[in-house]
Design an enzyme around this catalytic site. Structure first.
Site, PDB file in Angstrom:
ATOM      1  NE  ARG A 132       3.718 -15.914  -7.621  1.00 29.87           N
ATOM      2  CZ  ARG A 132       2.512 -15.661  -8.161  1.00 29.87           C
ATOM      3  NH1 ARG A 132       1.668 -16.636  -8.417  1.00 29.87           N
ATOM      4  NH2 ARG A 132       2.157 -14.419  -8.425  1.00 29.87           N
ATOM      5  CG  HIS A 133       1.341 -15.618  -3.232  1.00 33.68           C
ATOM      6  ND1 HIS A 133       2.537 -14.920  -3.202  1.00 33.68           N
ATOM      7  CD2 HIS A 133       0.684 -15.200  -4.336  1.00 33.68           C
ATOM      8  CE1 HIS A 133       2.581 -14.104  -4.240  1.00 33.68           C
ATOM      9  NE2 HIS A 133       1.486 -14.252  -4.953  1.00 33.68           N
ATOM     10  CG  HIS A 160       1.407 -11.020  -3.219  1.00 32.96           C
ATOM     11  ND1 HIS A 160       2.531 -10.608  -3.895  1.00 32.96           N
ATOM     12  CD2 HIS A 160       0.387 -10.925  -4.099  1.00 32.96           C
ATOM     13  CE1 HIS A 160       2.199 -10.271  -5.136  1.00 32.96           C
ATOM     14  NE2 HIS A 160       0.895 -10.443  -5.280  1.00 32.96           N
ATOM     15  CG  ASN A 161       2.321 -10.614   2.382  1.00 32.81           C
ATOM     16  OD1 ASN A 161       2.132  -9.402   2.206  1.00 32.81           O
ATOM     17  ND2 ASN A 161       3.371 -11.246   1.881  1.00 32.81           N
ATOM     18  CB  CYS A 184      -0.055   2.726  17.698  1.00 33.11           C
ATOM     19  SG  CYS A 184       1.315   2.199  16.652  1.00 33.11           S
ATOM     20  N   GLY A 198       4.599   0.254  16.318  1.00 33.38           N
ATOM     21  CA  GLY A 198       4.623  -0.464  17.600  1.00 33.38           C
ATOM     22  C   GLY A 198       3.621  -1.603  17.637  1.00 33.38           C
ATOM     23  CG  ASP A 235      -1.195   3.891  20.962  1.00 35.74           C
ATOM     24  OD1 ASP A 235      -1.875   4.437  20.052  1.00 35.74           O
ATOM     25  OD2 ASP A 235       0.036   4.040  21.077  1.00 35.74           O
ATOM     26  CG  HIS A 236      -1.995   7.539  23.782  1.00 37.16           C
ATOM     27  ND1 HIS A 236      -1.235   6.429  24.108  1.00 37.16           N
ATOM     28  CD2 HIS A 236      -1.112   8.513  23.448  1.00 37.16           C
ATOM     29  CE1 HIS A 236       0.050   6.735  24.000  1.00 37.16           C
ATOM     30  NE2 HIS A 236       0.151   7.984  23.590  1.00 37.16           N
ATOM     31  NE  ARG A 293       7.297 -16.912  -3.379  1.00 41.04           N
ATOM     32  CZ  ARG A 293       6.994 -16.359  -4.551  1.00 41.04           C
ATOM     33  NH1 ARG A 293       6.054 -15.431  -4.622  1.00 41.04           N
ATOM     34  NH2 ARG A 293       7.637 -16.718  -5.640  1.00 41.04           N
ATOM     35  CB  THR A 336       4.343   5.050  13.803  1.00 44.11           C
ATOM     36  OG1 THR A 336       4.480   3.996  14.774  1.00 44.11           O
ATOM     37  CG2 THR A 336       4.985   6.330  14.315  1.00 44.11           C
TER      38      THR A 336
HETATM   39  C1  RB5 Z   1       2.717   6.894  21.309  1.00 41.96           C
HETATM   40  O1  RB5 Z   1       3.244   8.144  21.562  1.00 41.96           O
HETATM   41  C2  RB5 Z   1       3.428   6.252  20.134  1.00 41.96           C
HETATM   42  O2  RB5 Z   1       4.723   5.915  20.485  1.00 41.96           O
HETATM   43  C3  RB5 Z   1       2.675   5.032  19.649  1.00 41.96           C
HETATM   44  O3  RB5 Z   1       1.369   5.395  19.308  1.00 41.96           O
HETATM   45  C4  RB5 Z   1       3.217   4.327  18.431  1.00 41.96           C
HETATM   46  O4  RB5 Z   1       3.475   5.218  17.398  1.00 41.96           O
HETATM   47  C5  RB5 Z   1       4.333   3.414  18.672  1.00 41.96           C
HETATM   48  O5  RB5 Z   1       4.863   2.764  17.759  1.00 41.96           O
END
Ligand code: RB5
Length: 143
Positions: free
Chosen positions: A132-133, A97-98, A64, A69, A7-8, A136, A66
């Site tokens: 095992r992986h 593992h995953n 994104c 999302g 995203d932005h 799972r 964080t």
């Molecule tokens: C955008 O502001 C922010 O919410 C998005 O990039 C992200 O972190 C969402 O989980």
């Protein structure tokens, strides 16, 4: 073929990652967003997740602000195991593992230098193939 999207909040880091993938000689398809204008991350997370789930792309990278999302959204698509990583240990472990098939990164959390090392670790670590992986992982979408 690697599917990549953001995203932005992840736009600038995605540009750096794409330059890095080009340097590595990896081919990728950019599913957007293509500008730093505010947009909604689920659209891009679903495009990348569907490209990986369908087999059109072998793995994906989503960014994104964080990383949360895009990872929540991608993990709604059957067959997707998206891992939000902020360190190389996690990136290696989630491949071993995953058998994670999408790497999620938080551009407002993880600096570019570390993010590129995480990308390298994720792309260069094969699944362990340990029984095992495998068991799972099969339980994630099974009973
Ligand atoms: C955008 O502001 C922010 O919410 C998005 O990039 C992200 O972190 C969402 O989980």
């Amino acid at each position: 073929m690697i599917a990549i999207g953001c995203d932005h909040g992840g736009f600038e880091l995605k540009q750096a990652i794409m330059a890095h993938l080009t340097e590595r000689g990896d081919s990728f398809h950019d599913y957007g967003t293509y500008t730093s204008e505010s947009c909604d991350y689920p659209k891009y997370a679903k495009l990348v997740a569907k490209a990986v789930a369908s087999g059109e792309c072998s793995c994906g990278i989503l960014i994104c602000g964080t990383g949360i999302g895009v990872s929540i959204t991608a993990n709604k698509i059957p067959g997707i195991r998206a891992a939000l990583c902020g360190d190389c240990f996690s990136a290696e472990a989630t491949r071993l593992h995953n058998d994670a098939n999408i790497l999620a990164l938080g551009a407002r959390v993880t600096g570019e230098g570390l993010a590129l090392k995480i990308v390298d670790t994720f792309l260069d670590t094969p699944f362990s193939q340990d029984e095992r992986h495998i068991r799972r992982i099969s339980q994630i979408e099974g009973d």
